[in-house]
Design a protein around this motif. Structure first.
Motif, PDB file in Angstrom:
ATOM      1  N   ALA A 117     -11.044 -13.192  33.482  1.00 12.44           N
ATOM      2  CA  ALA A 117     -12.436 -12.745  33.406  1.00 12.44           C
ATOM      3  C   ALA A 117     -13.096 -13.069  34.737  1.00 12.44           C
ATOM      4  O   ALA A 117     -12.897 -14.151  35.290  1.00 12.44           O
ATOM      5  N   ASN A 118     -13.827 -12.100  35.260  1.00 10.67           N
ATOM      6  CA  ASN A 118     -14.588 -12.282  36.489  1.00 10.67           C
ATOM      7  C   ASN A 118     -16.062 -12.390  36.130  1.00 10.67           C
ATOM      8  O   ASN A 118     -16.572 -11.576  35.353  1.00 10.67           O
ATOM      9  N   ILE A 157     -11.532  -4.426  30.564  1.00  9.57           N
ATOM     10  CA  ILE A 157     -11.479  -4.199  29.124  1.00  9.57           C
ATOM     11  C   ILE A 157     -12.875  -4.218  28.513  1.00  9.57           C
ATOM     12  O   ILE A 157     -13.211  -3.393  27.690  1.00  9.57           O
ATOM     13  N   ASN A 158     -13.685  -5.177  28.940  1.00  7.94           N
ATOM     14  CA  ASN A 158     -15.001  -5.373  28.355  1.00  7.94           C
ATOM     15  C   ASN A 158     -15.944  -5.872  29.439  1.00  7.94           C
ATOM     16  O   ASN A 158     -15.546  -6.644  30.294  1.00  7.94           O
ATOM     17  N   LYS A 159     -17.197  -5.419  29.381  1.00  4.62           N
ATOM     18  CA  LYS A 159     -18.206  -5.853  30.345  1.00  4.62           C
ATOM     19  C   LYS A 159     -19.440  -6.348  29.596  1.00  4.62           C
ATOM     20  O   LYS A 159     -19.859  -5.737  28.621  1.00  4.62           O
ATOM     21  N   TYR A 199     -15.725  -2.602  42.824  1.00  2.62           N
ATOM     22  CA  TYR A 199     -14.850  -3.733  43.116  1.00  2.62           C
ATOM     23  C   TYR A 199     -13.418  -3.438  42.647  1.00  2.62           C
ATOM     24  O   TYR A 199     -12.461  -3.577  43.414  1.00  2.62           O
ATOM     25  N   PHE A 200     -13.273  -2.997  41.393  1.00  3.34           N
ATOM     26  CA  PHE A 200     -11.927  -2.740  40.865  1.00  3.34           C
ATOM     27  C   PHE A 200     -11.272  -1.535  41.535  1.00  3.34           C
ATOM     28  O   PHE A 200     -10.060  -1.545  41.747  1.00  3.34           O
ATOM     29  N   ILE A 217     -22.803  -9.757  36.008  1.00  7.00           N
ATOM     30  CA  ILE A 217     -21.906  -9.045  35.095  1.00  7.00           C
ATOM     31  C   ILE A 217     -20.666  -9.909  34.888  1.00  7.00           C
ATOM     32  O   ILE A 217     -20.200 -10.572  35.821  1.00  7.00           O
ATOM     33  N   ALA A 218     -20.188  -9.925  33.670  1.00  2.00           N
ATOM     34  CA  ALA A 218     -18.925 -10.580  33.336  1.00  2.00           C
ATOM     35  C   ALA A 218     -17.962  -9.487  32.883  1.00  2.00           C
ATOM     36  O   ALA A 218     -18.349  -8.595  32.116  1.00  2.00           O
ATOM     37  N   VAL A 219     -16.739  -9.542  33.380  1.00  4.75           N
ATOM     38  CA  VAL A 219     -15.756  -8.504  33.071  1.00  4.75           C
ATOM     39  C   VAL A 219     -14.463  -9.153  32.598  1.00  4.75           C
ATOM     40  O   VAL A 219     -13.866  -9.964  33.317  1.00  4.75           O
TER      41      VAL A 219
END
Length: 111
Positions: A90-91, A64-66, A10-11, A73-75
């Motif tokens: 945050a996604n 930064i963090n997953k 995605y990114f 998943i939260a990112v």
């Protein structure tokens, strides 16, 4: 696709402005929710929203963090905007059994 691979892809698609690759990550009936609460229903509407963001000078996201779940998943993201400012978001991704995005909610820290 597993949640971590999906988020990474995605990114990469966002950074490359690869609309076809990005659209392929979504289910046909997916939902995308912006921090202001606006929701885009269906892959076609989500695709158009992303095209609008790309045309306006999309941010360059750096995860930064997953936090990874079985089908989610939260990112945490630091995104550099075209004017050089940083936006922290945050996604939260919910994936279908096929490993595509069923629902993506974006939250923003601060104003």
């Amino acid at each position: 696709m597993n949640p971590t691979d999906l988020a990474d892809r995605y990114f990469a698609c966002i950074r490359e402005k690869n609309i076809d690759g990005l659209a392929a990550l979504y289910e046909d009936d997916a939902t995308f929710i912006l921090p202001d609460g606006r929701a885009f229903e269906g892959k076609s509407a989500i695709r158009e929203m992303h095209l609008d963001v790309f045309a306006a000078g999309s941010p360059v996201p750096s995860p930064i963090n997953k936090v990874v779940g079985q089908n989610s998943i939260a990112v945490e993201i630091e995104a550099r905007l075209p004017d050089g400012t940083i936006r922290n978001t945050a996604n939260f991704y919910e994936l279908s059994s096929a490993g595509r995005i069923r629902r993506l909610s974006v939250y923003m820290r601060g104003g």
